[in-house]
Design a protein around this motif. Sequence first.
Motif, PDB file in Angstrom:
ATOM      1  N   GLY A 137       0.786  -1.223   0.000  1.00 40.43           N
ATOM      2  CA  GLY A 137       0.000   0.000   0.000  1.00 40.43           C
ATOM      3  C   GLY A 137       0.819   1.274   0.000  1.00 40.43           C
ATOM      4  N   SER A 138       0.134   2.390   0.201  1.00 37.10           N
ATOM      5  CA  SER A 138       0.749   3.706   0.053  1.00 37.10           C
ATOM      6  C   SER A 138       1.251   4.295   1.364  1.00 37.10           C
ATOM      7  N   LEU A 139       0.937   3.670   2.511  1.00 38.22           N
ATOM      8  CA  LEU A 139       1.301   4.262   3.799  1.00 38.22           C
ATOM      9  C   LEU A 139       2.191   3.382   4.671  1.00 38.22           C
ATOM     10  N   ALA A 140       2.045   2.075   4.572  1.00 36.32           N
ATOM     11  CA  ALA A 140       2.757   1.180   5.482  1.00 36.32           C
ATOM     12  C   ALA A 140       4.272   1.326   5.332  1.00 36.32           C
ATOM     13  N   ALA A 141       4.976   1.184   6.439  1.00 35.29           N
ATOM     14  CA  ALA A 141       6.441   1.205   6.437  1.00 35.29           C
ATOM     15  C   ALA A 141       6.945   0.010   7.239  1.00 35.29           C
ATOM     16  N   ILE A 142       8.050  -0.585   6.783  1.00 34.44           N
ATOM     17  CA  ILE A 142       8.610  -1.752   7.455  1.00 34.44           C
ATOM     18  C   ILE A 142      10.071  -1.489   7.815  1.00 34.44           C
ATOM     19  N   LYS A 143      10.569  -2.275   8.740  1.00 34.37           N
ATOM     20  CA  LYS A 143      11.960  -2.124   9.164  1.00 34.37           C
ATOM     21  C   LYS A 143      12.897  -2.778   8.150  1.00 34.37           C
ATOM     22  N   GLU A 144      14.153  -2.323   8.167  1.00 34.23           N
ATOM     23  CA  GLU A 144      15.134  -2.820   7.214  1.00 34.23           C
ATOM     24  C   GLU A 144      15.341  -4.328   7.350  1.00 34.23           C
ATOM     25  N   ALA A 145      15.346  -4.819   8.580  1.00 30.90           N
ATOM     26  CA  ALA A 145      15.527  -6.261   8.793  1.00 30.90           C
ATOM     27  C   ALA A 145      14.368  -7.044   8.182  1.00 30.90           C
ATOM     28  N   GLN A 146      13.136  -6.528   8.295  1.00 29.95           N
ATOM     29  CA  GLN A 146      11.973  -7.189   7.692  1.00 29.95           C
ATOM     30  C   GLN A 146      12.093  -7.192   6.170  1.00 29.95           C
ATOM     31  N   PHE A 147      12.541  -6.068   5.632  1.00 29.24           N
ATOM     32  CA  PHE A 147      12.712  -5.936   4.187  1.00 29.24           C
ATOM     33  C   PHE A 147      13.639  -7.026   3.647  1.00 29.24           C
ATOM     34  N   LEU A 148      14.733  -7.255   4.351  1.00 30.13           N
ATOM     35  CA  LEU A 148      15.697  -8.267   3.919  1.00 30.13           C
ATOM     36  C   LEU A 148      15.091  -9.676   3.997  1.00 30.13           C
ATOM     37  N   GLU A 149      14.331  -9.948   5.055  1.00 32.23           N
ATOM     38  CA  GLU A 149      13.692 -11.273   5.175  1.00 32.23           C
ATOM     39  C   GLU A 149      12.667 -11.487   4.058  1.00 32.23           C
ATOM     40  N   ILE A 150      11.918 -10.428   3.739  1.00 31.50           N
ATOM     41  CA  ILE A 150      10.945 -10.516   2.643  1.00 31.50           C
ATOM     42  C   ILE A 150      11.673 -10.816   1.326  1.00 31.50           C
ATOM     43  N   ALA A 151      12.779 -10.092   1.099  1.00 29.74           N
ATOM     44  CA  ALA A 151      13.528 -10.269  -0.145  1.00 29.74           C
ATOM     45  C   ALA A 151      13.997 -11.721  -0.309  1.00 29.74           C
ATOM     46  N   TRP A 152      14.622 -12.271   0.729  1.00 32.21           N
ATOM     47  CA  TRP A 152      15.131 -13.635   0.618  1.00 32.21           C
ATOM     48  C   TRP A 152      14.010 -14.672   0.650  1.00 32.21           C
ATOM     49  N   GLY A 153      12.940 -14.372   1.384  1.00 34.58           N
ATOM     50  CA  GLY A 153      11.804 -15.294   1.368  1.00 34.58           C
ATOM     51  C   GLY A 153      11.209 -15.418  -0.023  1.00 34.58           C
ATOM     52  N   LEU A 154      11.084 -14.277  -0.730  1.00 30.60           N
ATOM     53  CA  LEU A 154      10.591 -14.300  -2.107  1.00 30.60           C
ATOM     54  C   LEU A 154      11.547 -15.057  -3.012  1.00 30.60           C
ATOM     55  N   ALA A 155      12.837 -14.753  -2.892  1.00 27.73           N
ATOM     56  CA  ALA A 155      13.824 -15.399  -3.764  1.00 27.73           C
ATOM     57  C   ALA A 155      13.859 -16.906  -3.537  1.00 27.73           C
TER      58      ALA A 155
END
Length: 491
Positions: free
Chosen positions: A305-323
């Motif tokens: 969405g247009s408002l939510a923000a996540i922490k950098e550590a979460q971002f990295l977990e999302i990236a590798w989880g997708l990959a």
Amino acid sequence: MSVGRAYGPSKCMGSIYTNTRHDKSSKQVAVMEQRKDRRLILFPLPLQGHISPMLELANLLHLKGFSITIIHTTFNSLNPSTHPHFTFHSIPDGLSESEASTKDLVLLLSLLNAKCVEPLRECLSSLLSDVSEEPVACLISDVLHVFTESVAHSLKLPRLVLRTGGAASFAVFAAFPLLREKGYLPIQESRLEEPVTEFPPLKIKDLPLINRCASEDYNQLVAGLSNGAKASCGLIFNTFEHLEQHALATISQKISNVPIFPIGPFHKFFPAASSSSSGLLSEDQSCIPWLNTQAPKSVVYVSFGSLAAIKEAQFLEIAWGLANSNQPFLWVVRPGLVHGSEPFPSGFVESLNGRGHIVQWAPQKQVLAHPAVGAFWTHNGWNSTLESVCEGVPMICMPCFTDQLVNARYASDVWKVGLQLEDGMERGMIEKTIRKLMVEKEGEEIRDRALKLMEKANLCFKQGGSSFQSLDGLVKHILSLEPFVFQTQSQ
């Protein structure tokens, strides 16, 4: 109870609305002629998720013959060229540069409700006194513009409100006094998994708060939302009867003096190609040619969405989880999504070999309707949830705050068209959830339910459907409201 065709009586002046069905007779012709000399004034909340449904509602009512005037703030100002068939008026919102850039959503809404009172009153007074235009039937404001109730009342202008979120979350917001009385609020960390027996299947952790707490300003907004709806001449929902029948019936019982109009999904009334863009962010169309190269139902679409923000550590977990899931994915990584920088892991993009496509913003309705998309990893904002339902796309639910928590629980446990990421943002759990939804038996069952729910969504806005009839009822209700302001000012 058939909500949308069994309304409570309106307490607004001049209303002669009845529950009769819309018939194809000489009366219908008269109503069509009458529609041509009524103007509606709409006032959206200046946030992406609120602007889009308000403009879609405006398009719907314009097709029904009403003239449309849009009042908007200078904050997140609208572009009139995208809707040349409407008249636009901008009002000053009085926000300083620091106030306009605040990340505190509750503070922003509180400031808008305080600072827009006089600018809106002056704008409405000017519009209402312009005898060269059609008489104004009513104001339709976002329900979170709580100050509009007093402004409209002072001008003797009938006011309807649009709830851009779902009915289930609205029912919970309206019950905050009861939830406090029962001891659910304020939330205690030791009770997060306990059920909220008055609102099954919600758990205490699903109550629509920010960071599981409610400030005084937040409580005031929630109270204003509920009280403003009760004081209105009508409550419009971007939902449909089959999806939220129980919640709509509950609301109708609690505020029986206000007619309720569930006429969603708004966007499905229009062919996809004809809907005007109302976004505050520029859509990257490059994702469509990329989707065209992917196998059917293979892509995980990821957008928070247009408002939510996540922490950098979460971002990295999302990236590798997708990959690591080995599924192709389209990921919206907008500016501001990540607290701090937005560093992709070293070697991440190279490791994908074209299996991932990353954009800053996507044409979401077009993406969800694309045959290559097999799942939507979403924050469960209402627009995203409804759009996913309408395209039969199963969801991976990662709610962040407020009504998203309720929407996610309904998606996973009531409609059973999604899976919640409830056990933390760890790459192994992300990979497991994606694979469960995309390639395992449980995912097949979820997809079947999602497709059946899509069929219900595709019936409601067609002739004879619940939303079609409810929209018809809304039009008749608006036409029953006398343009009292003109009469008062001319006396």
